[in-house]
Design a protein around this motif. Structure first.
Motif, PDB file in Angstrom:
ATOM      1  N   HIS A  31     -23.102  40.396  -8.472  1.00  0.00           N
ATOM      2  CA  HIS A  31     -24.577  39.697  -9.218  1.00  0.00           C
ATOM      3  C   HIS A  31     -26.015  40.788  -8.606  1.00  0.00           C
ATOM      4  N   VAL A  32     -26.820  40.902  -9.728  1.00  0.00           N
ATOM      5  CA  VAL A  32     -27.897  41.718  -9.157  1.00  0.00           C
ATOM      6  C   VAL A  32     -28.802  40.813  -9.049  1.00  0.00           C
ATOM      7  N   ARG A  33     -29.540  40.800  -8.117  1.00  0.00           N
ATOM      8  CA  ARG A  33     -30.302  39.932  -6.634  1.00  0.00           C
ATOM      9  C   ARG A  33     -31.681  40.666  -6.758  1.00  0.00           C
ATOM     10  N   ASP A  34     -33.223  40.173  -6.949  1.00  0.00           N
ATOM     11  CA  ASP A  34     -34.183  41.012  -6.827  1.00  0.00           C
ATOM     12  C   ASP A  34     -34.667  40.369  -4.766  1.00  0.00           C
ATOM     13  N   ARG A  35     -33.994  39.036  -4.279  1.00  0.00           N
ATOM     14  CA  ARG A  35     -34.433  38.898  -3.496  1.00  0.00           C
ATOM     15  C   ARG A  35     -33.092  38.199  -2.892  1.00  0.00           C
ATOM     16  N   VAL A  36     -32.752  38.086  -0.951  1.00  0.00           N
ATOM     17  CA  VAL A  36     -31.235  38.500  -0.790  1.00  0.00           C
ATOM     18  C   VAL A  36     -31.447  37.505   0.289  1.00  0.00           C
ATOM     19  N   ASP A  37     -31.881  35.981   0.910  1.00  0.00           N
ATOM     20  CA  ASP A  37     -32.286  35.402   2.092  1.00  0.00           C
ATOM     21  C   ASP A  37     -30.802  36.110   3.248  1.00  0.00           C
ATOM     22  N   GLU A  38     -31.086  37.081   3.355  1.00  0.00           N
ATOM     23  CA  GLU A  38     -29.316  37.135   4.674  1.00  0.00           C
ATOM     24  C   GLU A  38     -29.767  36.684   5.158  1.00  0.00           C
ATOM     25  N   ALA A  39     -30.406  36.316   6.405  1.00  0.00           N
ATOM     26  CA  ALA A  39     -30.264  34.944   7.345  1.00  0.00           C
ATOM     27  C   ALA A  39     -29.107  33.798   6.680  1.00  0.00           C
ATOM     28  N   GLN A  40     -30.114  33.450   5.734  1.00  0.00           N
ATOM     29  CA  GLN A  40     -29.656  32.317   4.504  1.00  0.00           C
ATOM     30  C   GLN A  40     -27.919  32.049   4.680  1.00  0.00           C
ATOM     31  N   TRP A  41     -27.507  33.711   4.293  1.00  0.00           N
ATOM     32  CA  TRP A  41     -26.534  33.767   3.538  1.00  0.00           C
ATOM     33  C   TRP A  41     -25.883  34.105   5.385  1.00  0.00           C
ATOM     34  N   ARG A  42     -26.038  34.600   5.731  1.00  0.00           N
ATOM     35  CA  ARG A  42     -25.215  34.672   7.504  1.00  0.00           C
ATOM     36  C   ARG A  42     -24.766  32.925   8.254  1.00  0.00           C
ATOM     37  N   GLN A  43     -25.649  32.048   7.384  1.00  0.00           N
ATOM     38  CA  GLN A  43     -25.622  30.646   7.840  1.00  0.00           C
ATOM     39  C   GLN A  43     -24.672  30.296   7.522  1.00  0.00           C
ATOM     40  N   ALA A  44     -24.226  30.327   5.914  1.00  0.00           N
ATOM     41  CA  ALA A  44     -23.425  29.867   5.232  1.00  0.00           C
ATOM     42  C   ALA A  44     -22.004  30.646   5.156  1.00  0.00           C
ATOM     43  N   TYR A  45     -22.043  31.406   5.453  1.00  0.00           N
ATOM     44  CA  TYR A  45     -20.759  31.863   6.472  1.00  0.00           C
ATOM     45  C   TYR A  45     -20.224  31.920   6.894  1.00  0.00           C
ATOM     46  N   GLU A  46     -21.074  31.640   8.443  1.00  0.00           N
ATOM     47  CA  GLU A  46     -20.661  30.885   9.451  1.00  0.00           C
ATOM     48  C   GLU A  46     -20.161  29.679   9.334  1.00  0.00           C
ATOM     49  N   ALA A  47     -20.655  28.485   8.148  1.00  0.00           N
ATOM     50  CA  ALA A  47     -20.482  27.538   8.814  1.00  0.00           C
ATOM     51  C   ALA A  47     -19.060  27.348   7.413  1.00  0.00           C
ATOM     52  N   ALA A  48     -19.048  28.221   6.137  1.00  0.00           N
ATOM     53  CA  ALA A  48     -17.423  28.649   5.224  1.00  0.00           C
ATOM     54  C   ALA A  48     -16.454  29.139   6.571  1.00  0.00           C
ATOM     55  N   ILE A  49     -16.578  29.964   7.253  1.00  0.00           N
ATOM     56  CA  ILE A  49     -15.331  30.044   8.545  1.00  0.00           C
ATOM     57  C   ILE A  49     -14.974  28.914   8.772  1.00  0.00           C
ATOM     58  N   ASP A  50     -16.229  27.909  10.071  1.00  0.00           N
ATOM     59  CA  ASP A  50     -15.988  27.011  10.271  1.00  0.00           C
ATOM     60  C   ASP A  50     -14.481  26.138   9.744  1.00  0.00           C
ATOM     61  N   ALA A  51     -14.717  25.737   8.183  1.00  0.00           N
ATOM     62  CA  ALA A  51     -14.279  25.412   7.598  1.00  0.00           C
ATOM     63  C   ALA A  51     -13.011  24.981   7.355  1.00  0.00           C
ATOM     64  N   ALA A  52     -12.821  26.782   6.836  1.00  0.00           N
ATOM     65  CA  ALA A  52     -11.607  27.538   6.532  1.00  0.00           C
ATOM     66  C   ALA A  52     -10.906  27.506   7.697  1.00  0.00           C
ATOM     67  N   ALA A  53     -11.465  27.977   9.157  1.00  0.00           N
ATOM     68  CA  ALA A  53     -10.196  27.783  10.260  1.00  0.00           C
ATOM     69  C   ALA A  53      -9.774  26.294  10.764  1.00  0.00           C
ATOM     70  N   ALA A  54     -10.739  24.868  10.284  1.00  0.00           N
ATOM     71  CA  ALA A  54      -9.917  23.816  10.119  1.00  0.00           C
ATOM     72  C   ALA A  54      -8.953  23.265   9.465  1.00  0.00           C
ATOM     73  N   ARG A  55      -9.250  24.157   7.883  1.00  0.00           N
ATOM     74  CA  ARG A  55      -7.635  24.098   7.657  1.00  0.00           C
ATOM     75  C   ARG A  55      -6.487  24.739   7.762  1.00  0.00           C
ATOM     76  N   THR A  56      -6.586  25.662   8.826  1.00  0.00           N
ATOM     77  CA  THR A  56      -5.708  26.388   9.774  1.00  0.00           C
ATOM     78  C   THR A  56      -5.262  26.816  10.917  1.00  0.00           C
ATOM     79  N   PRO A  57      -5.701  25.693  11.380  1.00  0.00           N
ATOM     80  CA  PRO A  57      -4.921  25.923  12.781  1.00  0.00           C
ATOM     81  C   PRO A  57      -4.119  26.195  13.586  1.00  0.00           C
ATOM     82  N   GLY A  58      -4.379  27.325  14.252  1.00  0.00           N
ATOM     83  CA  GLY A  58      -3.260  27.948  15.358  1.00  0.00           C
ATOM     84  C   GLY A  58      -2.890  29.364  15.368  1.00  0.00           C
ATOM     85  N   ARG A  59      -3.445  29.894  13.368  1.00  0.00           N
ATOM     86  CA  ARG A  59      -3.140  31.083  12.698  1.00  0.00           C
ATOM     87  C   ARG A  59      -3.424  32.008  13.647  1.00  0.00           C
TER      88      ARG A  59
END
Length: 392
Positions: A31-59
């Motif tokens: 997608h093309v966007r005029d502006r991206v709030d990268e700090a917001q995306w950084r926090q979202a990636y970190e939260a999504a990684i936490d959720a994915a790791a909870a589904r895949t313990p020990g991998r």
């Protein structure tokens, strides 16, 4: 050491959905966007990684791949934050492969140095062509000079690099393509990706093609272009280990091998897919597709997951063959039985395989089923002739 294909191995795909402009052939979730709030995306990636790791313990994470979109538009600090979070949530293999896709027009030496410092050890450049007319036709924002400059920077900073080329453009001939490949070879490292131009629904090229303003080479010419690819790159030591990917021994993309060998992987980011093995079942996952919808879901719930579906044995067989027959090494027969609970002959009438083998499209021995070079060139037709009707 945990390797690709081991039961405990896990690949992580991170999708950055933004581009400067949309290429006319591209149907990716970009997608093309005029502006991206990268700090917001950084926090979202970190939260999504936490959720994915909870589904895949020990991998154990064997590879990370930043795709898109144009990940080279990301701030190196965001890449570093994502990699740090992955390392905090999963054990890492001794030398995980970390790849970032980049467009030559967005390459800067300082930015590449920042990615390397963050932990990226492999870059994949979307060069697509080595002459300005072809690049303009493909809607690329860089010219050939920028592509060469980006490759020089990549070679200086990263221990491994790869780049993409697209063939089968209107009027493309085997002679012109062979010449372009020979110009590419001195620039290549241990890996080169070459893709045939295809018309994808919903793209600008699809509109032009439908009204007759864009005519691609016919099937015979496409076959000659494919054979030219195999001949030129094979002679240079870059054998095809997958339909569109060529590498020197040991230079294969470990992350992409996780897909093609039907290994486990998680997808982080808008529209990212995953495949996970749980209690001998196979689960398909998909993240919310629209960037804003994914971001809102993560902000509200800590997770961007949109769908999780258990795959029936017949679906697992179809995916295993669709992915594994892309590889020159093929599919281990023992893997079919482990994945589906039954041997290959219980799913596919042996006469189907024998017919395709007599035609020169498949090879089967006591341990594996593989597509020949001719079979990989026509894999969609081979799969249609091979796969059984869906069963539960």
């Amino acid at each position: 050491m945990t390797e690709v294909g081991d039961p405990g191995a896990l690949a992580v795909y991170v999708h950055w959905p933004f581009c400067v402009s949309k290429c006319p052939y591209c149907d990716f979730n970009s997608h093309v966007r005029d502006r991206v709030d990268e700090a917001q995306w950084r926090q979202a990636y970190e939260a999504a990684i936490d959720a994915a790791a909870a589904r895949t313990p020990g991998r154990v994470v064997t590879s990370v791949f930043f795709g898109g979109g144009t990940p080279s538009l990301m701030d190196p600090a965001t890449v570093a934050a994502v990699l740090d979070r992955i390392a905090a949530r999963w054990p890492l293999a001794s030398a995980p492969e970390v790849t970032l896709e980049a467009n030559p027009g967005s390459v800067e030496a300082g930015r590449f140095a920042g990615y390397r410092a963050a932990g990226v050890d492999r870059v994949s450049l979307g060069v697509q062509a080595l002459d300005d007319a072809a690049l303009a036709f493909l809607g690329r924002r860089h010219d050939a000079g920028e592509a060469l400059s980006a490759l020089a920077i990549a070679r200086r900073i990263f221990p491994r690099w790869s780049f993409d080329l697209i063939y089968g453009r209107p009027g493309h001939t085997p002679e012109a393509w062979a010449s372009e490949l020979r110009r590419a070879l001195p620039l290549a490292g241990d890996h080169l990706s070459v893709y045939q131009l295809t018309i994808e629904p919903g793209t600008r090229f699809a509109v032009l093609h439908d009204r007759g303003d864009l005519v691609l080479p016919d099937e015979e010419m496409q076959g000659l272009l494919y054979e030219t690819t195999q001949s030129v790159l094979g002679a240079a030591g870059l054998a095809a280990y997958e339909i569109s990917n060529h590498a020197r021994p040991g230079g294969e993309s470990r992350h992409n091998l996780a897909y093609w060998r039907y290994g486990d992987y998680v997808g982080i980011g808008p529209g990212a897919h995953g495949r996970l093995t749980r209690d001998r079942s196979r689960v398909a996952t998909r993240q919310k597709k629209a960037p804003e919808a994914w971001l809102a879901a993560v902000a509200a719930t800590g997770d961007g997951l949109d769908e999780e579906q258990s795959l029936a044995p017949a679906e697992r067989l179809a995916e295993l063959l669709m992915m594994g027959l892309r590889l020159a090494e093929g599919v281990p027969l023992a893997r079919v039985e482990r994945e589906t609970g039954a041997p290959l002959d219980a799913w596919i009438v042996p006469a189907r395989i024998e017919r395709l083998a007599r035609g020169g499209f498949l090879e089967r021995d006591t341990t594996r089923l593989a597509a020949t070079v001719a079979g990989r060139q026509r894999l969609d037709a081979v799969l249609a002739a091979l796969l059984p009707e869906p069963r539960s």
